[in-house]
Design an enzyme around this catalytic site. Structure first.
Site, PDB file in Angstrom:
ATOM      1  N   HIS A 155      19.356  19.171 -10.349  1.00  0.00           N
ATOM      2  CA  HIS A 155      19.537  20.592 -10.005  1.00  0.00           C
ATOM      3  C   HIS A 155      18.274  21.417 -10.270  1.00  0.00           C
ATOM      4  O   HIS A 155      18.377  22.616 -10.556  1.00  0.00           O
ATOM      5  CB  HIS A 155      20.697  21.220 -10.784  1.00  0.00           C
ATOM      6  CG  HIS A 155      21.964  20.417 -10.746  1.00  0.00           C
ATOM      7  ND1 HIS A 155      22.949  20.602  -9.813  1.00  0.00           N
ATOM      8  CD2 HIS A 155      22.386  19.388 -11.531  1.00  0.00           C
ATOM      9  CE1 HIS A 155      23.925  19.746 -10.026  1.00  0.00           C
ATOM     10  NE2 HIS A 155      23.611  18.983 -11.057  1.00  0.00           N
ATOM     11  N   SER A 276      -7.017  30.386   2.759  1.00  0.00           N
ATOM     12  CA  SER A 276      -6.409  31.571   3.357  1.00  0.00           C
ATOM     13  C   SER A 276      -7.510  32.400   4.005  1.00  0.00           C
ATOM     14  O   SER A 276      -8.624  32.466   3.502  1.00  0.00           O
ATOM     15  CB  SER A 276      -5.717  32.387   2.259  1.00  0.00           C
ATOM     16  OG  SER A 276      -5.625  33.738   2.651  1.00  0.00           O
ATOM     17  N   LYS A 282      -7.568  31.233  -2.498  1.00  0.00           N
ATOM     18  CA  LYS A 282      -6.403  30.393  -2.220  1.00  0.00           C
ATOM     19  C   LYS A 282      -6.769  28.974  -1.845  1.00  0.00           C
ATOM     20  O   LYS A 282      -7.714  28.715  -1.108  1.00  0.00           O
ATOM     21  CB  LYS A 282      -5.604  30.988  -1.050  1.00  0.00           C
ATOM     22  CG  LYS A 282      -4.842  32.230  -1.436  1.00  0.00           C
ATOM     23  CD  LYS A 282      -3.610  31.915  -2.233  1.00  0.00           C
ATOM     24  CE  LYS A 282      -2.435  31.677  -1.303  1.00  0.00           C
ATOM     25  NZ  LYS A 282      -1.225  31.371  -2.038  1.00  0.00           N
ATOM     26  N   GLU A 289       3.321  20.938   2.956  1.00  0.00           N
ATOM     27  CA  GLU A 289       4.262  21.851   3.627  1.00  0.00           C
ATOM     28  C   GLU A 289       4.568  21.395   5.053  1.00  0.00           C
ATOM     29  O   GLU A 289       5.701  21.489   5.525  1.00  0.00           O
ATOM     30  CB  GLU A 289       3.688  23.272   3.646  1.00  0.00           C
ATOM     31  CG  GLU A 289       3.617  23.890   2.256  1.00  0.00           C
ATOM     32  CD  GLU A 289       2.813  25.177   2.273  1.00  0.00           C
ATOM     33  OE1 GLU A 289       3.431  26.233   2.303  1.00  0.00           O
ATOM     34  OE2 GLU A 289       1.579  25.113   2.261  1.00  0.00           O
TER      35      GLU A 289
END
Ligand code: ARG
Length: 475
Positions: A155, A276, A282, A289
């Protein structure tokens, strides 16, 4: 060019030609179409439909065309309807009207399924082979991190300590099953539909068994109607790829999470990260992803084909042309994704200290208290209750489990004695899980060695299969 002009007073309207046209995507089948045509040609020569002399001309023409297709010298044009018509046009341009003799005894209905199966055999094996590179990357990282104790989660909450190599090695297990599924697919689907004709077989092609064999298939379809009308083999391939995609998405999610500042468990190499356009600091885990994101289209492609197949009557229906784009998309998605992901895992640097830091947190050793009591013959339900009380007391007083006093322990349960503290270490908890599937270092080491053996076996199976089918793959 179309293959069916005779009975029509006019050609198709532009809008119809545009709708009907599949060559922009089914051109991927061209090398397989040449191979199938070659096998079909031999059948027609044996049956006496094409003379040996014409056969020689057609064979040479097909082979030359195959070479031109592979080099890009020959391709489809604006007027071609599909890959089959483009290839017939190319053949006739090369050797004259005799090229049209090949159309005897077959239909695009059996031709397209045969081409498509060969495409899938070739590409599923390639996907399996790329998957072994990812598995090898995980095997190696698992072996390197087998002594790092980490929090294990359920969880997304701390659950029990584990060794980190155990966590990584789970991905190798899942990916090996994905390769297994390619093997299962092959056993069921290496069956030739060629000879089914439009739907009923053909009187001009009496021995389709021999073309099945020369194409490398393990057998001939038993029912010509089934052979041209079902696409369960394509749906099953889409499931195999969707399942693999779902596994890759879980890998992507973990690496995304582990690379956050909050976790800081992994540093993804610069070559496998992106930046970025506005925030100069970044470094984003875009590969991970995309692995997570691309599972959407892989699952969608499976759903799309199943929906197309649902309720189709009788034999061939043009709806079936919709079988190809989802498959090409899934194949091409995985061919892009797998090498990038393997590179990301291979070059990833794990931060051992950060991984271990939280191993004991969240009262992750509470199960050890319950197990300690269970070993003293306390029924597990009562043992669980007592361990829960220990947690409650610790939480209330801001302490860890091993900081409870002897008096507090014995007041919670008389069997809780001071030697309990020996069991309240993460290394002790991990070391106690000695069964073959468990998280002790010895168990995980042996799991990894079994994985290495299984990976070697998978690689040699793939190269044998590629060898077995190579004749039919490369015209
Ligand atoms: N492009 C078609 C397909 O992919 C080929 C078969 C066409 N057959 C026909 N009867 N129109 O299904």
């Amino acid at each position: 060019m179309t293959l069916w002009g005779g009975r029509f007073s006019s050609g198709p309207a532009d809008s119809v030609a545009a709708l009907s046209r599949s060559v922009d995507f089914d051109w991927r089948l061209a090398p397989y179409d040449i191979r199938v045509n070659l096998a079909h040609l031999e059948g027609l020569i044996s049956a006496g439909i094409i003379t040996a002399g014409n056969g020689e001309v057609i064979r040479a023409g097909l082979k030359a065309l195959g070479t031109e297709i592979l080099s890009g010298k020959f391709s489809y044009d604006d007027k071609d309807e599909d890959v089959h018509s483009a290839i017939e046009r190319g053949l006739v341009a090369k050797i004259g009207a005799v090229g049209g003799a090949l159309r005897a005894g077959r239909s695009r209905n059996d031709l397209v399924v045969t081409d498509f199966k060969l495409y899938l055999i070739d590409h599923l094996l390639e996907i399996a082979s790329l998957t072994t590179n990812l598995i090898e990357a995980f095997n190696k990282k698992s072996a390197e991190t087998v002594e790092i104790i980490a929090p294990g989660f359920t969880h997304l909450q701390h659950a029990q300590p584990i060794v980190f190599g155990h966590e990584l090695a789970k991905h190798s297990q899942a990916l090996l099953r994905d390769i297994d599924r390619v093997g299962d697919w092959l056993v069921r689907n290496s069956i030739s539909p060629l000879g089914a004709g439009a739907l009923s077989g053909s009187g001009l092609q009496p021995n389709p068994e021999s073309s099945a064999q020369s194409l490398g298939f393990d057998g001939l379809a038993a029912n010509s109607i089934d052979a041209v009308s079902d696409r369960d083999f394509a749906a099953e391939a889409l499931f195999v790829m969707a399942m693999l995609g779902v596994h890759l998405s879980r890998i992507g999610e973990e690496f995304t999470l582990w690379s956050t500042t909050e976790f800081s468990w992994v540093v993804i190499d610069d070559a496998y990260s992106t930046g970025s356009s506005i925030m100069p600091q970044k470094k984003n885990p875009d590969i991970a992803e995309l692995a997570r994101g691309k599972s959407g289209r892989l699952v969608g492609n499976l759903t799309a084909l199943l929906t197309t197949l649902k309720g189709l009557p009788f034999a061939y229906n043009r709806d079936l042309q919709e079988d190809k784009e989802p498959v090409f998309d899934s194949v091409e998605t995985l061919l892009l994704l797998l090498p990038a992901l393997a590179g990301m895992v291979t070059t990833a640097k794990f931060n051992d200290a950060n991984i271990s830091r939280g191993a004991h947190a969240g009262y992750a050793l509470a199960t050890e208290i319950a197990d300690y009591l269970a070993k003293k013959a306390v029924p597990f339900s009562l043992a669980h209750e007592a361990a829960g009380e220990c947690v409650r007391l610790c939480e209330k007083s801001g302490r860890e489990l091993h900081e409870l006093s002897d008096i507090e322990l014995s007041s919670i349960h008389p069997e809780l004695e001071s030697d309990l503290r020996e069991f309240l270490t993460v290394s002790g908890a991990v070391a106690s899980r000695t069964s073959s599937l468990g998280t002790s270092i010895a168990s995980v080491t042996s799991q990894i060695s079994d994985l290495e053996t299984a990976t070697k076996e998978a690689k040699s199976w793939i190269s044998n299969e590629l060898q077995r089918f190579s004749g039919m793959m490369k015209p």
